[in-house]
Design an enzyme around this catalytic site. Structure first.
Site, PDB file in Angstrom:
ATOM      1  N   ARG A   1      24.599 -23.076 -34.467  1.00 58.35           N
ATOM      2  CA  ARG A   1      24.787 -22.985 -33.007  1.00 58.35           C
ATOM      3  C   ARG A   1      25.793 -21.897 -32.652  1.00 58.35           C
ATOM      4  NH1 ARG A   1      26.590 -29.142 -32.858  1.00 58.35           N
ATOM      5  NH2 ARG A   1      25.153 -29.123 -34.614  1.00 58.35           N
TER       6      ARG A   1
ATOM      7  N   LYS B   1      29.024 -28.848 -47.766  1.00 58.50           N
ATOM      8  CA  LYS B   1      28.009 -29.903 -47.696  1.00 58.50           C
ATOM      9  C   LYS B   1      28.340 -30.977 -48.722  1.00 58.50           C
ATOM     10  CE  LYS B   1      24.253 -27.588 -45.455  1.00 58.50           C
ATOM     11  NZ  LYS B   1      24.310 -28.456 -44.266  1.00 58.50           N
TER      12      LYS B   1
ATOM     13  N   ASP C   1      30.117 -26.577 -40.818  1.00 60.18           N
ATOM     14  CA  ASP C   1      28.701 -26.739 -41.174  1.00 60.18           C
ATOM     15  C   ASP C   1      27.814 -26.714 -39.922  1.00 60.18           C
ATOM     16  OD1 ASP C   1      26.563 -27.046 -42.815  1.00 60.18           O
ATOM     17  OD2 ASP C   1      26.892 -29.171 -43.255  1.00 60.18           O
TER      18      ASP C   1
HETATM   19  N1  BES Z   1      21.380 -26.066 -41.770  1.00 61.20           N
HETATM   20  C1  BES Z   1      21.890 -27.331 -41.407  1.00 61.20           C
HETATM   21  C2  BES Z   1      20.813 -28.294 -40.893  1.00 61.20           C
HETATM   22  C3  BES Z   1      19.756 -28.699 -41.885  1.00 61.20           C
HETATM   23  C4  BES Z   1      19.847 -29.911 -42.546  1.00 61.20           C
HETATM   24  C5  BES Z   1      18.635 -27.933 -42.080  1.00 61.20           C
HETATM   25  C6  BES Z   1      18.859 -30.312 -43.409  1.00 61.20           C
HETATM   26  C7  BES Z   1      17.652 -28.319 -42.957  1.00 61.20           C
HETATM   27  C8  BES Z   1      17.757 -29.522 -43.617  1.00 61.20           C
HETATM   28  C9  BES Z   1      22.933 -27.179 -40.282  1.00 61.20           C
HETATM   29  O1  BES Z   1      23.646 -26.007 -40.287  1.00 61.20           O
HETATM   30  C10 BES Z   1      23.904 -28.297 -40.452  1.00 61.20           C
HETATM   31  O2  BES Z   1      24.546 -28.324 -41.460  1.00 61.20           O
HETATM   32  N2  BES Z   1      23.991 -29.170 -39.450  1.00 61.20           N
HETATM   33  C11 BES Z   1      24.883 -30.269 -39.504  1.00 61.20           C
HETATM   34  C12 BES Z   1      25.591 -30.343 -38.190  1.00 61.20           C
HETATM   35  C13 BES Z   1      26.712 -31.350 -38.163  1.00 61.20           C
HETATM   36  C14 BES Z   1      27.855 -30.856 -39.007  1.00 61.20           C
HETATM   37  C15 BES Z   1      27.163 -31.542 -36.729  1.00 61.20           C
HETATM   38  C16 BES Z   1      24.063 -31.517 -39.726  1.00 61.20           C
HETATM   39  O3  BES Z   1      23.018 -31.674 -39.098  1.00 61.20           O
HETATM   40  O4  BES Z   1      24.474 -32.346 -40.547  1.00 61.20           O
HETATM   41 ZN    ZN Z   2      22.674 -24.352 -41.125  1.00 63.82          ZN
HETATM   42 ZN    ZN Z   3      25.356 -26.072 -41.541  1.00 64.20          ZN
END
Ligand code: BES
Ligand code: ZN
Ligand code: ZN
Length: 478
Positions: free
Chosen positions: A329, A254, A325
């Site tokens: 899914r 992240k 990340d």
């Molecule tokens: N767990 C995160 C989504 C999330 C973001 C939950 C903020 C709670 C607060 C998820 O696994 C993630 O990282 N999603 C990415 C996907 C992207 C890499 C396509 C996202 O939404 O940035």
């Molecule tokens: Zn996540």
């Molecule tokens: Zn994630």
């Protein structure tokens, strides 16, 4: 906060009187001067008024005459929360509640707000007693016509979901989550089957195993079963919850400041599913419900899955991982495939899936999308308003599919910069062949600051929504 039945008593030390207008009914037993004072305060737009008689404190709470419908109920929850915070400030431990409105839905919302607002997470404070709320017992006099067991079960379920979300990874990894759910099952009466890494490998759940590769803890796949003999449904309702115990992003670490701080909440979908099964079983509802929870954390490590990897999933299809990340899914896909074997009437998954849904809706609503009939979707939306866990519909039009096309695998695990919440939903859709609804709760599951009866911390979102939906969809015959 505990609810109990009690007799009306004008002598109780602390009384809470719920009234519908600005003037106090004579039956409440207030003197004329007290009544004038209360009406004056209500007229100045105070909604919670205190009459301190020295040997007795009376709190009066009036419904907001300017709001109605769902917003009236939500205002009452917020007023209930405000009332509880005033009771705590005055170190009150117990009070009795008298209803002068005769409206059980109003009463329910008020008590719900009191209960939800009294939640605290104190497990790791050495001096927890100094911070603990004093108010812990509410007596319901015969004027109050609501069912304490139903409200207490729902509150207990929300509390447990919040606790799970607030537990950090250091104290709650995937195996520990599975054990906790087993304990709940023994208490409430649902069955728990815990699949360990070997079983998960033999089922070839490639998505869950890929995410787990960077973890120092083994994964778990938890199956919760509530199958009462008098069930009203032949085909079960299956609930699926994202159980990412912590999300670092993996090798696609992240990036931005603070984006990892609250990622212990990435199992809020799992928490909502487990807590909903707890409530349904505890209430002994005649509805077949199955819960499926794929659980692991997501971290970088020498063995972690890497961008560019191609993963064979539980359904046999392949996924090109272009961002580790986008892990939720991957494991949800395997759980959604597994759900097929139940021949479900409906599958609902709950997941903190995308930052996009949080960007779009903030903490005020979760995103809803799926393939179930419009009528089911509308019922969910209605349950969202009724529980104030509101849902906003996103489309799953076929045009979005091309964003997931891959040159070397059946699909990619990301769809690019645009419509991230929707492409995540589209990805999941490929693993379903039954009526399905997906709730992206990324923005609603966790609040870093308090908002009335929600937060700070895990909100337990999804639990009251699902309880309302299950009751209205399966149990109300009208
Ligand atoms: N767990 C995160 C989504 C999330 C973001 C939950 C903020 C709670 C607060 C998820 O696994 C993630 O990282 N999603 C990415 C996907 C992207 C890499 C396509 C996202 O939404 O940035
Ligand atoms: Zn996540
Ligand atoms: Zn994630």
């Amino acid at each position: 906060m505990e609810l109990y039945r009690c007799e009306a008593s004008g002598n109780a030390f602390c009384r809470i009187l719920f009234i519908s207008g600005k003037s106090v009914p004579d039956a409440a037993g207030l003197s004329e001067r007290e009544q004038q004072y209360v009406t004056g305060r209500f007229e100045k737009d105070h909604r919670v008024v205190e009459v301190n008689r020295f040997e007795q404190i009376i709190w009066l709470i009036s419904r907001d005459p300017d709001s109605q419908g769902h917003s009236l109920l939500e205002n009452l929850r917020r007023d209930g929360c405000e009332l509880v915070s005033q009771l705590n400030k005055q170190k009150v431990e117990e009070a009795i509640l008298e209803d002068y409105t005769g409206e059980s839905a109003w009463m329910e919302a008020l008590v719900e707000g009191m209960m939800l607002g009294s939640y605290q997470f104190l497990s790791y404070l050495s001096r927890a007693d100094e911070k603990r709320n004093s108010f812990s017992r509410l007596g319901l006099t015969p004027t109050v016509t609501l069912d304490p067991e139903e409200l207490s079960s729902a509150f207990e379920a929300v509390k447990r979901a919040r606790d799970l979300v607030n537990e950090p990874l250091s104290h709650l990894n995937a195996p520990q989550l599975a054990e906790k759910i087993r304990d709940w099952g023994q208490e409430a009466g649902f069955q728990t089957e815990i699949l360990d890494k070997k079983r998960i490998e033999s089922l070839q759940m490639g998505g869950l195993l890929a995410v787990n590769k960077g973890s120092i803890d083994p994964p778990r796949f938890v199956i919760l079963t509530w199958e009462p003999t008098n069930a009203v449904n032949d085909k079960p309702l299956v609930l699926v919850g994202k159980g990412v115990m912590y999300d670092t992003g993996g090798l696609s670490l992240k990036p931005t400041l603070n984006s990892m701080d609250y990622m212990k909440s990435d199992m809020a979908g799992a928490a909502a599913v487990a807590a909903s099964l707890y409530a349904v079983a505890r209430l002994n509802w005649p509805v077949k419900v199955i819960g499926l929870i794929p659980a692991t954390d997501n971290r970088p490590d020498g063995n972690a899955y890497a961008p560019g990897d191609v993963i064979r999933m539980h359904d046999g299809s392949t996924v090109e991982v272009l961002n580790t990340d986008a892990e939720g899914r991957m494991l949800l896909a395997d759980a959604l495939t597994y759900a097929k074997k139940y021949d479900p009437e409906l599958v609902i998954d709950l997941a903190t899936l995308t930052g996009t849904s949080q960007l779009c809706l903030g903490a005020e609503a979760s995103a809803l999308m799926g393939t179930a009939a419009d009528s089911v979707m509308n019922e969910l939306v209605e349950s969202g308003f009724a529980s104030h866990e509101r849902l906003v519909r996103f489309p799953l039009w076929p045009e979005y599919d091309k964003m997931l096309e891959s040159d070397i695998a059946d699909r990619k695990n990301i769809g690019g910069r645009l419509a991230g919440g929707i492409t995540a939903g589209k990805f999941l859709q490929h693993f379903t062949d039954y009526p399905w609804m997906h709730l992206d709760i990324a923005g609603t599951a966790f609040l870093s600051k308090r908002d009335a009866y929600r937060g700070p911390g895990g909100t337990g979102v999804g639990v009251r929504l699902l309880i309302h939906f299950i009751r209205s969809h399966f149990l109300k015959t009208n």
